[in-house]
Structures are given as structure tokens and as C-alpha cells.
Design a protein around this motif. Structure first.
Motif, PDB file in Angstrom:
ATOM      1  N   MET A 110       0.839  -1.201   0.000  1.00  0.00           N
ATOM      2  CA  MET A 110       0.000   0.000   0.000  1.00  0.00           C
ATOM      3  C   MET A 110       0.870   1.245   0.000  1.00  0.00           C
ATOM      4  N   ASP A 142       2.019   4.821  -0.382  1.00  0.00           N
ATOM      5  CA  ASP A 142       1.242   6.046  -0.411  1.00  0.00           C
ATOM      6  C   ASP A 142       1.481   6.753  -1.744  1.00  0.00           C
ATOM      7  N   THR A 143       0.511   6.651  -2.638  1.00  0.00           N
ATOM      8  CA  THR A 143       0.732   7.202  -3.969  1.00  0.00           C
ATOM      9  C   THR A 143       0.312   8.651  -4.069  1.00  0.00           C
ATOM     10  N   SER A 144      -0.332   9.146  -3.035  1.00  0.00           N
ATOM     11  CA  SER A 144      -0.891  10.481  -3.171  1.00  0.00           C
ATOM     12  C   SER A 144       0.126  11.569  -2.861  1.00  0.00           C
ATOM     13  N   THR A 145       1.256  11.211  -2.291  1.00  0.00           N
ATOM     14  CA  THR A 145       2.240  12.233  -1.996  1.00  0.00           C
ATOM     15  C   THR A 145       3.277  12.278  -3.110  1.00  0.00           C
ATOM     16  N   SER A 146       4.012  13.327  -3.108  1.00  0.00           N
ATOM     17  CA  SER A 146       4.990  13.456  -4.180  1.00  0.00           C
ATOM     18  C   SER A 146       6.308  12.788  -3.818  1.00  0.00           C
ATOM     19  N   GLY A 147       6.302  12.009  -2.769  1.00  0.00           N
ATOM     20  CA  GLY A 147       7.497  11.277  -2.387  1.00  0.00           C
ATOM     21  C   GLY A 147       7.886  10.257  -3.429  1.00  0.00           C
ATOM     22  N   THR A 148       8.991   9.622  -3.227  1.00  0.00           N
ATOM     23  CA  THR A 148       9.513   8.827  -4.327  1.00  0.00           C
ATOM     24  C   THR A 148       9.743   7.359  -4.021  1.00  0.00           C
ATOM     25  N   ALA A 149      10.063   7.040  -2.786  1.00  0.00           N
ATOM     26  CA  ALA A 149      10.491   5.675  -2.510  1.00  0.00           C
ATOM     27  C   ALA A 149       9.393   4.670  -2.851  1.00  0.00           C
ATOM     28  N   TYR A 150       9.749   3.638  -3.552  1.00  0.00           N
ATOM     29  CA  TYR A 150       8.784   2.578  -3.747  1.00  0.00           C
ATOM     30  C   TYR A 150       9.485   1.263  -4.047  1.00  0.00           C
TER      31      TYR A 150
END
Lengths: 492, 290, 301
Positions: B241, B243-251
Motif C-alpha cells: 500500500m 502512499d501514492t498520493s504524496t509526491s514522495g519517491t520511494a517505492y
């Protein structure tokens, strides 16, 4: 008999793992040995730093302890979180205690706050911010912010305006929010003879581009364009054609309404419908999550050629491709600001702020402000982006060199773009990011509302029905407005 | 055993057999293919794993997904944590459930109906109702950020008590009664008569609770904020899950996510395979009598 | 007189009560006390940092007059009942057919494969099925083979017409192996002599399945139904993982709504009030199912 054996085996292994778990706390480097990640120098750094910090703590005891509840910010794992905590403690002269729940952040935060836990800073997003203000759970820090040279001087005034609610400020910034741009696969465009810089910034201009891309492709699963319609994420650059702003807007009579649901939005929805009918829009856009869309835009897949995504992701696509051995002459993502508004500008959506708010029961407000100030400096920004010196990067002759860990963490420890307005990225952004960031002047945030989820669900639902042709644009928009009002999102 | 004894000619006719086999095959495929796909993706290279669609066979075999979850996500420690607290917790749970199950089979025990209802009601309480107070409870008992807290929360479930009780009802009550007349103590009757013949029941409770405790998320998420005590499902959920709504990058890459799924499932599958024969006998629910 | 008799019996069972003690203590502390506190909060306006005030039935009133909750209740029940029915048939089919298989290895392999989905959490299962049902997923690939190149992929997850069916199917897919194990466990305890006698009387194996196997596992079926009834309103993870805005109207259930309106927005009072109603509804449903099954009648000794 077999059962007993199995049972004994299980008990034995559980005890063993218990032992391992117990030992880990004492011998700090065992974890890194077993996982085999870290190089020698890092392990040494690991051991050295806590000692240095103890000294730092002792000399700076006046600052006291600051308890922070974090979500995405900070170290990526236990070891790094300790280093992060220590680095922050040292830099601010405070004793920083960080707590980080692994998942279900909102539910956990609610339980903790209601359970009487006292934090000095809590990480929240814009929606939570509004809800918590509503519950009087946050402390008004307007005067302290105004009194702080760093907070007022280092942070753009516009940023503060974005989080000012009824003239009051309750939080400081975690990072600078960037905006979503139109990302394009430069090589695919070149293959059909299009220079991305010459694309006509109109709905029809993009339509022609998509058409050419589709005609040139033999892959039946290739769709030139993708957008996350179900959550209305990526509509802003296209809605600009009618000059419509995303989210909820308050009109001159003080009434809330959703421009995307107005009749003026119909031509854009119909444009989407045309793209869908002619198989230019990926049908998966009705259900795709951002993650899926990115996978299809990525170098490995290339099932989409144009998407809307965060500025940072333009660079990440390129960086991931490079890491996978794909060079820019076969795959490069570039960006554009979308479609021109009737008055000749552009419109992009800026992310809702991610914040560190001060709860109303905070014990060390001075300390909290100090941390917020630090985050708004060049050094703080480096900690939140590049990471921890000696762990994520080393400095050689004044130049920052990323370690292997640093590379993996991609210069993001909570703030890929720090809030400090003159921040100089010591390593440099990924290829393509500078161009994407340069469109920032067109970006603005959406009005923060408490029931953002309802807004997205309703717009997405009716929008998709319009695009699929199940309902005419005008009827669909009327239904959309009706439901928005009935759910209390808008007034008209 | 009885399978062999079964009458020789007593089976389905040829066409029926074919049809039955076909139905089973279809069911097998429907249920096994998605998991097989997860396995294949977990052992594919990053580029290959991010391609859309379903993978049934490897086109680029690689173990880098597993490397990622151990090196970058560092799943080893959470794995150990989960293993430790689940095993210890479930062993205690089996014992306590057996106790309680035994209580509920006593004939003419005063308040037996009330006790049964007391147990069954706990199976209906929605978590949202107790969310806030369970946290306060744990805080007062100093169970936050401790292995003890992870073990104690969810230590007993109404379901396993009822399962145990049902198993005990298949044991002859008169056996216990005669032992009681002979002056045997309750504990002795329980330990010497009931427990030995209830192995399948115990194994079943052990397994069922192992599965649910191993996968539990909400309580550990609430209790644990120390990263060295994170459990495996927490890490897994955080990976899935994102967090896709933030502009962060780690995935996390797709192959790593699938690798984490496979790793989290492996212990359960192993226990299941070992315990399968007991489970079959132990899962006989019968009627919940009162 | 009577009181002393009861007292005597209690005294006789004192060790037995002692065995129950840890369980009772646990449930009191971790189930009933939080439950009581939760219900207490449901009558109050609770601010997250303290300072709550009694507002009577206002939280309840707001829920009852909100049509979304009624819709969510019906979604919960439709999806729940459908899932149960399919899972029941699916599990029963597996169990009965597996019982006819002689090869131990094949039997064990199939049983394991069908059980695996039960071991996975919804976070995993949901993601898996979203991929399978996507326009480029397995189902569309299959349809394309049948219908040829002109086939336009169906976006299953965005079709309200399929929404509940998908939830029902995936729910049953996840749990069928579990039910199969329960049924199989009951089947193997059936006295083999009954089958043999029937066989001698000339009953075919198929007839035996219908007339012997199924009636003999009826009691297990009833327990399974009752357990399902108790869990029908507690489905959250599946919907949370698999819903999206195009199908939300069809599948949004009670716990999802509580999460969305309560937890996400830190509204403790409304969330606990709604959860209390869920508890009440669960009790009513369980009681009704119990009655319908004549659960208590058939098992009174």
C-alpha cells in the motif's frame, strides 16, 4: 509422533529466534552481518556516531526532548532511523525521539492522541490538518512562526499562505510540494517525427499526437495516454483548456463548487471520451492506481507514452531506466505543462502540503519550532533529501558522493524537494527534473477540504461514465453536481 | 486408513469420474495460477516484473527481488519477530483454549450457557468499536512497543475455544465421569484423558490461530512504533500500500513485493503441509451445543 | 434450598472455573472493557485530545438519517450472503470430489493448492485479482483468444455491473479451501458401513453422495453458516483493497464507511456509534440465522 516432533521443532526455532531477537539489541552489528548489506566503513560510522551524539546531548541539555510522530519521513530502516534521530538531535541541540508506525498511520495517530500520548510534532497531510484543526487538536503557532527569522525568511510566503486557516498557522513544513506535469516519452515521439517542444498546447494538438503514436504502434496493448481518472488525479493540465481549477473552489458569493463538475468542463470530458472511443486513452485508467500507471510508463514496459505525474517522477523514470541499463537514446522522459488556458497561461496542480503540526498538548513547543526551523535550512533540507553523512553520502573534496545505500534511497528521506526556498541540491536532481520543476510557476494547490475522498470518488465515478458514453456529458455533470451537494462537498 | 477398506466397486462411474476430475482440475487451476504467478514474478528481474499482464513462465529469471527485501527492506528482523511472537502466543493460546473448551463440555455446570454466550459475543465485536480503548488499555498495562504486548493482544479467540470444545465433545464423557468417581483430580482427567486423544483438535487450533496471528495487522500497527519490533505483515502492507498520493519517491519494485508475499506465506504453507493429516481430523466442527 | 444446591454444584466445579479464569480475565480486559468504553463514547462528542461531552443519541441519529449507511448495510449483506453461498458450494464441491480421489499425493496437492489463498491477507489477494482482471490481465487475454483481435478489453473493475460479483467471487476464492477442509473433516468421520450397506442395496456412488454424505455433514454446514453470519458485517479489508470510485456505490460496506467517515477524519463519536450499530446488527443477523437453521432444536440432547 510426527506432531510432537513438529511441535518441538517449532518451539525450538521460536526460542532460537527469540534469542536472536534478544541478542540483536546488544550486538548492534549482527543485523548488518546477517543481512550482509553494509560495507566496513559504514559499520564503523555506525559505532562512532552515537558516542559523539551523547556528548552533543549533554552539552545541549537546555533544549530538552522533542517527541515526533513520523510517517514517511526519516530513516528507511531501524539503523538509519537511529542515525537520523541522532543527526537531528545533534543539529538542533535537542533530544529527538521519533516514533514511526509501520502502517495504518491515521488510525494509529488517532489512537495515540486520544490515548493521551504527548507529541511535540506530528506528521500529517493537508486533509488531516483540516480535520485536526476542526477538533481543536492543534496549537496555533502563528506568532512563533512570525517571530522566527528562519521560518519567515527561508520559506516562501506563498507556502505559508497555503496552510493558513482563518488567519492562523498550526504547522511547519516537511517538504516543498511540487506539481504534476505532463510526462512524455521523448523517443516514442521522435519515432513518429514529433519534437515534444513543438506540440501545440491545445486539446486538439495533444489529440493529434496521441493519434500518431497509436498509428505507429503495432502493440495492441499500447495506449498513448493514461491518467488516473478514478481519483481525478491527472485532469488539471487538460481542464486548463477551459481555465478550470481542480478541487473545490469558493465563488464570489462564498459558495463552494467544483469547477470540473460545471458545464464548462463538458468539452474536456468529451475530449476524454473521444480519446477513449478511439483507443488512445488506456482503458485501465478507470482503475489504475498511480503505481500501475508508472509501471506502464517505465522503461521496461512502455505501454503508455504520455501521462501526468509528479515532477520528481520524470526524473525517477529516467534514473530507473539508467539503473536498468537503458540509455537516454532509447528511453527518455521529458515534461510539458499541458494545455494553454483561454488567457494563454497554464494550470498545474500542486500537491497538498505534508506537514509537521504541533499538537495542542505539546510539551516542548520551543523545541518543536527549533526542529521546524532546522527543516527550513540548507542543512536540514540535506538531511531530509540526501540523507545522513557517512551513511547515505560522503563528502570528498567538497563534493557529495552517494554511497550504495544513498543511491538506493534516491535522495529522499521525506523531502525530495526541501522547503528552504534557496535550497541547493548537493547531488543534483535526476535527469529531467529541472525541466519539470521549472513549470512550478503555473502550479497552485487545491483548496483543502475535509471530505476530499468523497470529492474524488464522486467526480471519478461520473467522469468515467461520461467517458464510457453511458451518460451524456451534460447529464453526467448535472448528476455529479447533485451528488457533490448531497454529500456536503459543495454548496451548489 | 479407511480409504483402503472402502468397498472396491463402490465408486463413481467412468464418465462421472471424468467429469469430477475435470471440475477438480479447473478449480485447481483457478486457485493455483494466481499464486504461481506471484512466485514467477518474485523470481523475475526488475524489468521483467514491471511488465503488465500475468506471468506464467519466466522470461528473465533473477533472485534480485529476494535480495531487495533482505537488503533494502530488511525483512529478516521482522520475520524473526513475527515468528517469535506468533509461535509463543499461539502455544499459550492452544493451552488456554483447551482449558476453556474443557470447561464448556462439563455437564450441568452452573452458568454454562452464560459462559458460552460470553465467549461467543467476543466474536462479533467490530474492531472499530474498541480501537481507541484497546490502545489505552495497552498503554496502562505498559504493553506498547514490547514483545509481551504483541503476544498478549489476540491471545485468546472465541473461535478456538469453540473449536476445542467441539473436539472434546467427541470424547466419551463417561470416561471422565468414571475417572472422577475414582477420585482423579480435574487437572489429571484433563491432562491424562482428554489431551492425549485431542491432538488433532490441538493441532487445528494451533494452525488456525497461527494463520490469523501471523497475518494480523491492526494491533501490531497500533502497539509497535519501534522499528526493531515491526512484524512481517506490517512491512508487507507498507510495501503493497505505498502512499501514492504524496509526491514522495520511494517505492518497492514489483518483484520485491512478490518476494515478500512468498516469504510471508512460506512458514504457513510449511506448517500446513506438515500438519495436514491432523488438521483434517481436527477441523470437524460438528454442532455448537449449549 | 435451590441456592445451596447451586452453590454445591459450583463448589464441585471450582477447579473447572479456575481453568476458565485466564480466559475470562482476558476477555474482560481486552474485549468487554474496551467494548463498554466504546459504547460509552458513542453517546458523546469526543475530541481527539480529550474534552468530550454527552450528546445523547445525536451520533446515532446522524447515522440513521444518512442514507449511505442503509446502502452500506445492504451492500454488506448482499456481498456477504453471495460470498457465503458461493464459497459454500465451492468448498463442498472440492470436499466431495476430493473424497472420491484415491491417490494420496494428488489429493494432498489439490487440498494444499486450494487452501493457499486462505493463508494470504487481503492486501495480497486483492492486488492479485486486480491485476488478473485488468485490461491486460489474464481474463481479458483469455477472452481475446476466444473473440479474436477485434475484441476490446473489458475494464472489469470499473464496471458497476460486475462489482459485487467480483467481490463475491474473490471472497469465495479466498475461503473455499477453508470450507473444503471443514467439510472434508466431517466427511471422513461418516461411518463407512452406511456406504457399504447402500452399495449392497444397489445405490450408485452418486446417490450415496446425495443421500448419505450431504445429510451427514449437515451439522457442520450449520456451524459454518452461523460463523459466516457472525462475520458478514466485518468485511473491511477486501473492500478497502479492491474498491474504486466507479464501483464504490455497489460495494461500499459498513466498516468501509466507518473508516471513511470516522477514522480517517478522527471522528471518534460517530465511528463508535456506527460500530455499535454494526454489533447490534450482527447479533440480530446471527440470531435470525440460528432460528432459521433451527440450530438449537436439532441439537438439544
Amino acid at each position: 509422533m510426527k506432531l510432537r516432533k513438529l511441535f518441538t521443532l517449532l518451539v525450538f526455532t521460536a526460542m532460537l529466534s527469540g534469542l536472536l531477537v534478544g541478542c540483536k539489541g546488544k550486538t548492534e552489528d549482527q543485523g548488518s552481518q546477517t543481512t550482509g548489506t553494509t560495507n566496513e566503513t559504514k559499520t564503523e560510522e555506525n559505532k562512532k556516531e552515537p558516542e559523539e551524539n551523547k556528548v552533543a546531548e549533554e552539552t545541549n541539555e537546555t533544549g530538552g526532548t522533542v517527541r515526533i510522530m513520523m510517517n514517511v519521513t526519516g530513516g528507511k530502516d531501524e539503523d538509519e532511523m537511529k542515525l537520523f534521530q541522532d543527526a537531528l538531535s545533534e543539529a538542533t541541540g535537542l533530544t529527538i525521539e521519533i516514533e514511526k508506525p509501520a502502517s495504518d498511520y491515521n488510525a494509529v495517530l488517532m489512537q495515540k492522541l486520544n490515548g493521551g500520548e504527548q507529541y511535540d510534532l506530528i506528521y500529517i497531510n493537508m486533509g488531516d490538518y483540516m480535520n485536526l484543526i476542526d477538533q481543536e487538536a492543534l496549537l496555533d503557532i502563528t506568532d512563533r512562526v512570525k517571530a522566527s527569522d528562519i521560518l519567515t525568511g527561508n520559506v516562501d510566503e506563498k507556502e505559508w499562505a497555503d496552510i493558513t486557516v482563518d488567519g492562523k498557522i498550526y504547522a511547519g513544513f516537511n517538504k516543498k510540494e511540487v506539481h504534476r506535469v505532463v510526462a512524455l516519452n521523448k523517443n516514442m515521439l521522435e519515432n513518429v517525427g514529433i519534437d515534444y517542444k513543438t506540440i501545440d498546447p491545445s486539446l486538439d494538438g495533444y489529440y493529434q499526437v496521441f493519434k500518431k503514436l497509436k498509428e505507429a504502434s503495432t502493440d495492441p496493448e499500447f495506449y498513448p495516454f493514461n491518467a488516473i481518472i478514478s481519483e481525478t488525479w491527472d485532469l488539471q493540465p487538460w481542464m486548463a483548456a477551459q481555465g478550470l481549477k481542480g478541487g473545490v473552489v469558493i465563488d464570489s458569493d462564498g459558495k463552494k463548487y467544483v469547477p470540473f463538475a460545471s458545464d464548462e468542463a463538458a468539452p474536456v470530458w468529451e475530449w476524454f471520451k473521444k480519446l477513449y472511443d478511439e483507443e488512445l486513452l488506456d482503458p485501465a485508467s478507470f482503475v489504475d492506481k498511480t503505481k500501475d500507471m508508472r509501471a506502464k510508463m517505465g522503461a521496461a514496459s512502455q505501454k503508455n507514452a504520455v501521462t501526468v505525474d509528479w515532477a520528481a517522477w520524470v526524473g525517477l523514470h529516467n534514473a530507473n531506466a539508467l539503473a536498468g541499463g537503458v540509455t537516454p537514446d532509447t528511453y527518455e522522459i521529458v515534461s510539458l505543462p499541458g494545455v494553454k488556458t483561454p488567457d494563454g497561461s497554464y494550470m498545474l496542480a500542486k500537491g497538498g502540503a505534508s506537514l509537521f503540526a504541533v499538537p495542542a498538548n505539546a510539551q516542548n513547543v520551543d523545541g518543536a519550532i527549533k526542529v521546524l526551523e532546522y527543516f527550513a535550512t540548507q542543512e536540514g533540507g540535506e538531511l531530509l533529501s540526501v540523507g545522513i553523512e557517512g551513511h547515505d553520502y560522503t563528502v570528498e573534496n567538497g563534493k557529495y558522493v552517494l554511497t550504495e545505500i544513498g543511491e538506493a534511497h534516491a535522495c529522499d528521506h521525506g523531502a525530495p524537494f526541501p522547503i528552504y526556498k534557496d535550497f541547493k541540491h548537493p547531488v543534483g536532481y535526476n535527469p529531467g527534473v529541472d525541466e519539470a520543476v521549472s513549470y512550478g510557476e503555473y502550479a497552485s494547490i487545491e483548496l483543502p477540504i475535509p471530505n476530499e475522498g468523497d470529492y474524488k470518488a464522486i467526480c471519478g465515478k461520473w467522469g468515467i461514465q461520461i467517458i464510457k458514453g453511458e451518460i451524456s456529458a451534460l447529464d453526467g455533470l448535472a448528476k455529479m453536481r447533485e451528488e457533490l451537494v448531497s454529500m456536503g462537498v459543495t454548496d451548489k | 486408513m479407511w480409504m483402503k477398506k472402502k468397498a472396491l466397486a463402490n465408486e463413481l462411474t467412468g464418465p462421472q469420474k471424468f467429469f469430477a476430475g475435470l471440475v477438480l482440475l479447473i478449480i485447481f487451476i483457478i486457485m493455483a495460477v494466481p499464486m504461481w504467478n506471484a512466485f514467477v514474478v518474485s523470481t523475475s528481474s526488475l524489468l521483467s516484473s514491471t511488465q503488465s499482464g500475468i506471468k506464467i513462465w519466466w522470461d528473465d529469471f533473477s533472485l534480485e527481488g529476494y535480495g531487495y527485501v533482505f537488503k533494502v527492506t530488511k525483512l529478516f528482523r521482522p520475520f524473526l519477530n513475527s515468528f517469535f511472537v506468533t509461535t509463543v502466543g499461539v502455544i499459550i493460546q492452544v493451552i488456554l483454549s483447551a482449558f476453556a473448551g474443557y470447561v464448556l463440555i462439563q455437564k450441568d455446570l452452573p452458568f454454562k450457557g452464560a459462559i458460552t454466550s460470553f465467549v461467543m459475543l467476543t466474536m462479533m465485536i467490530p474492531g472499530d468499536l474498541t480501537l481507541i480503548s484497546v490502545y489505552q488499555m495497552n498503554k496502562q498495562l505498559h504493553l506498547l512497543n514490547s514483545y509481551m504486548g504483541l503476544i498478549i493482544n489476540g491471545l485468546i479467540s472465541g473461535f478456538s475455544i469453540l473449536l476445542m470444545r467441539n473436539y472434546f465433545t467427541s470424547v466419551s464423557y463417561s470416561l471422565a465421569e468414571s475417572a472422577r468417581i475414582d477420585g482423579a483430580s480435574e487437572l489429571r482427567i484433563f491432562a491424562n484423558i482428554y489431551l492425549p486423544i485431542s491432538k488433532p483438535g490441538l493441532a487445528t487450533v494451533f494452525f488456525m490461530e497461527y494463520v490469523s496471528k501471523w497475518n494480523s495487522i491492526m494491533l501490531p500497527a497500533t502497539l509497535i512504533t519501534d522499528q526493531d519490533k515491526y512484524t512481517l505483515p506490517l512491512m508487507l502492507k507498507a510495501m503493497i500500500m505505498q502512499d501514492t498520493s504524496t509526491s514522495g519517491t520511494a517505492y518497492a519494485p514489483q518483484n520485491a513485493i512478490m518476494a515478500a508475499i512468498i516469504i510471508s506465506m512460506a512458514p504457513l504453507l510449511l506448517i500446513y503441509i506438515f500438519a495436514q493429516q491432523y488438521l483434517l481430523a481436527g477441523m470437524s466442527l460438528g454442532a455448537i451445543k449449549e | 434450598m435451590k441456592a445451596t444446591k447451586v452453590y454445591k454444584r459450583i463448589k464441585r466445579y471450582r477447579f473447572i472455573y479456575l481453568m476458565l479464569l485466564p480466559v475470562v480475565a482476558y476477555f474482560l480486559v481486552f474485549s468487554y472493557y474496551p467494548l463498554a468504553l466504546g459504547i460509552f463514547n458513542s453517546f458523546r462528542q469526543v475530541k481527539i485530545l480529550g474534552g468530550s461531552k454527552f450528546i445523547g443519541l445525536e451520533n446515532y441519529h446522524n447515522i440513521i438519517k444518512n442514507p449511505l449507511y442503509l446502502r452500506a448495510l445492504s451492500n454488506s449483506i448482499i456481498v456477504g450472503a453471495g460470498t457465503f453461498a458461493l464459497q459454500f458450494l465451492w468448498g463442498l464441491t472440492i470436499a466431495i470430489l476430493l473424497n472420491e480421489i484415491k491417490s494420496k499425493i494428488v489429493k494432498s496437492a489439490i487440498q494444499t493448492a486450494t487452501f493457499i489463498p486462505y493463508l494470504l491477507s487481503w492486501a495480497v489477494v486483492g492486488g492479485l485479482w486486480i491485476t488478473i482482471l485488468s485490461p491486460t490481465g489474464m481474463i481479458n487475454g483469455f477472452l481475446k483468444i476466444i473473440q479474436g483481435d477485434s475484441f476490446r478489453p473489458i475494464v472489469f473493475m470499473s464496471e458497476p455491473a460486475f462489482a459485487r460479483e467480483i467481490m463475491i467471487f474473490t471472497g469465495a476464492w479466498k475461503g473455499a479451501g477453508y470450507y473444503a477442509a471443514l467439510f472434508l473433516a466431517a466427511i471422513v468421520t461418516i461411518d463407512q458401513n452406511i456406504y457399504e450397506a447402500a452399495s449392497i442395496d444397489g445405490a450408485s456412488r452418486w446417490k450415496q453422495i446425495i443421500h448419505i454424505t450431504i445429510p451427514n455433514i449437515a451439522s457442520t454446514m450449520k456451524v459454518v453458516a452461523l460463523l459466516a453470519a457472525m462475520g458478514v458485517l466485518r468485511n473491511f479489508d477486501q473492500i478497502f483493497m479492491m474498491a474504486n470510485s466507479s464501483i464504490l456505490d455497489k460495494v461500499q460496506n459498513l466498516l468501509y464507511l466507518i473508516y471513511n467517515d470516522g477514522i480517517i477524519q478522527f471522528k471518534i463519536g460517530p465511528a463508535t456509534a456506527a460500530a455499535t450499530l454494526v454489533l447490534l446488527a450482527t447479533m440480530i443477523i446471527s440470531f435470525t440465522v440460528r432460528r432459521l437453521l433451527r440450530y438449537d432444536d436439532s441439537y438439544r440432547d
